[in-house]
Design an enzyme around this catalytic site. Sequence first.
Site, PDB file in Angstrom:
ATOM      1  N   TYR A  11       0.867  -1.175   0.000  1.00 54.87           N
ATOM      2  CA  TYR A  11       0.000   0.000   0.000  1.00 54.87           C
ATOM      3  C   TYR A  11       0.913   1.237   0.000  1.00 54.87           C
ATOM      4  CZ  TYR A  11      -4.421   2.394   1.065  1.00 54.87           C
ATOM      5  OH  TYR A  11      -5.532   3.197   1.030  1.00 54.87           O
ATOM      6  N   LYS A  66     -19.847 -20.085 -12.073  1.00 52.11           N
ATOM      7  CA  LYS A  66     -18.882 -20.045 -13.174  1.00 52.11           C
ATOM      8  C   LYS A  66     -17.523 -19.535 -12.676  1.00 52.11           C
ATOM      9  CE  LYS A  66     -18.928 -20.050 -17.852  1.00 52.11           C
ATOM     10  NZ  LYS A  66     -19.851 -20.522 -18.887  1.00 52.11           N
TER      11      LYS A  66
END
Lengths: 357, 357
Positions: A11, A66
Amino acid sequence: MTTRQDLTLAYTPGIAEVCKLIQQDPDAVNTHTFCRNNLAVISNGTAVLGLGNIGTKAGYPVMEGKAMLFKRFANIDAVPIMVHATDIEEFVTTVEQIADSFGAINLEDIAAPACFEIEERLKKSLSIPIMHDDQHGTAVVVLAALTNALQLVPSHTKSSRVVIVGSGSAGIAIAKLLMVGGFTNIVLVDSKGIISSDRSDLNDFKQTLASQTNPEKLSGSLADAVKGASIFIGVSKAGLLTPEMVTSMAPDSIVVAMANPVPEIMPDLAHQAGAALVATGRSDFANQVNNALAFPGIFRGAIDTRSPITEKMKLAAVQAIVEYHAKDLSREMLLPSIMDEAVHKAVADKVREAARA
Amino acid sequence: MTTRQDLTLAYTPGIAEVCKLIQQDPDAVNTHTFCRNNLAVISNGTAVLGLGNIGTKAGYPVMEGKAMLFKRFANIDAVPIMVHATDIEEFVTTVEQIADSFGAINLEDIAAPACFEIEERLKKSLSIPIMHDDQHGTAVVVLAALTNALQLVPSHTKSSRVVIVGSGSAGIAIAKLLMVGGFTNIVLVDSKGIISSDRSDLNDFKQTLASQTNPEKLSGSLADAVKGASIFIGVSKAGLLTPEMVTSMAPDSIVVAMANPVPEIMPDLAHQAGAALVATGRSDFANQVNNALAFPGIFRGAIDTRSPITEKMKLAAVQAIVEYHAKDLSREMLLPSIMDEAVHKAVADKVREAARA
């Protein structure tokens, strides 16, 4: 991320270096972030499974399932994106605007004929791999299934008549890929009957196909189409194919009845009526024909080579499935199991090769 | 997903049952899919870190890093969504169209003033938790830092003058939350100087704030604003606060210099010039003030209660940080460490309580 140092890298301020790198070289987003392996399963929920236009919330579970298959069989990180737009223009614009977030796009469960224009336009405007799986994943697995079936029942050939019932996204894509694969006598049937050049009620896509298929100039109903045909392919509705129709087909017919969850004809009935080989979309019967055998490997190969998905790559996937299964091929095992991890790897390998070629 | 049976449940045909359930009861998407815990970190890349308008590709790494923090500190599954739209209307429409895909939205690195209208409009049109973290996450942590600072340096109070330099998204949100938190003498400074009612070059947001702040009717430069002030808050640029300015402040001043990666003044210089307490945005100095202390817990609490994020929930987050840190509070440790997992849990707990109340 366990130490303050990890945080500093993942970060601020460390991340700023990665941003600056990509600012200078946009391509670095593929090597220095997880964007490339991040695939969106995008749908507007207008043609979900056999359930129809159930919308963006009710369609969500299918995209979620999926996404799990992508991770499980191809190590692709996938996320469901439901787009609340049935208008083609709106849908395409929204997908284009978020496309920089992903390394690939799997279009899913979008109603025909909108799905054709949507896929075509997105493939033109975006450079990442894009495929409408209901069309092409299904077509790849059906072509692999028929290639294998012709080996098992050699009385039929690529010039024998193939009847495809259901002319939505899957039916049309199957017809197109079978032609690319060398099949020369295809007859499409929709809810009004056989698709032929003399019909005046066809949309542009069906009209084009009418001129490319049906060389015997058949007209009439499904029963007329299957009479004497060698191969039946169903992507339509439960129970549409009667035992009498199967009996009217050529001897030792091949029946691929993929309506979900209830096929166009039950396997035992089809066999009793004379079919030599029967396949369905279901996992609880022998010979499951399901696009999950194709899409994980196709996208893995396309992402790895950062290539648009071409006809040659689809044919490479067909070839991979056929070759992989050659030694295990039988009338009770027409295709490899979806759960067989090695087949997905084999598909990815061949697709990568084709993309590089 | 190891057996064929798992596949049957996670994908077709099992998944159809979940679709049908949600079709009847749309709320079931929150209990029967992972949608609810799936958060989008959405940006158009127009105000990324200190780098400015670097766009959707170069801004991607920041959203990716943020997604990692969400997972690490709040077990929220987050995905970066870069929206290629600088126009407010376009941006809002695109986000609204994909909102059914997510259980929460973290807006990130969107330039002011567009970010204000974007957040306001999305909070109105969508029912899931939404927060522009650059505004509110930062404001929550600054209010916690000042609450703690006033305990350490009791010569200053909530009616002492607070100068905020930088009037983008963070500066304006800090000013607003400090007022909600009881601070009564706030002076905002932008690149042109002190924000006061007699200026004619202010946008709507700054104009509104001009009437609510600056009770001493100050005008002039940053130097004029800080002279005699008790508290300095910087969300601006490296080196803007000189040692002379710190010396001109009230005795034992409090300096929170958050410009990244180089603060408005370096801690050692500020101390030498008379500051009693110095904080920055950096992890390598004492007293890091970083919104990562707030946003994971705020979103965890909001997602768990499926609540829009309110002022009361933000104040609850402030209170949680302050209470959690009470026994460890010192001039060298103004706030808990971001790496302390328990503080994120404490924030989530208080935010949940506030949402339920």
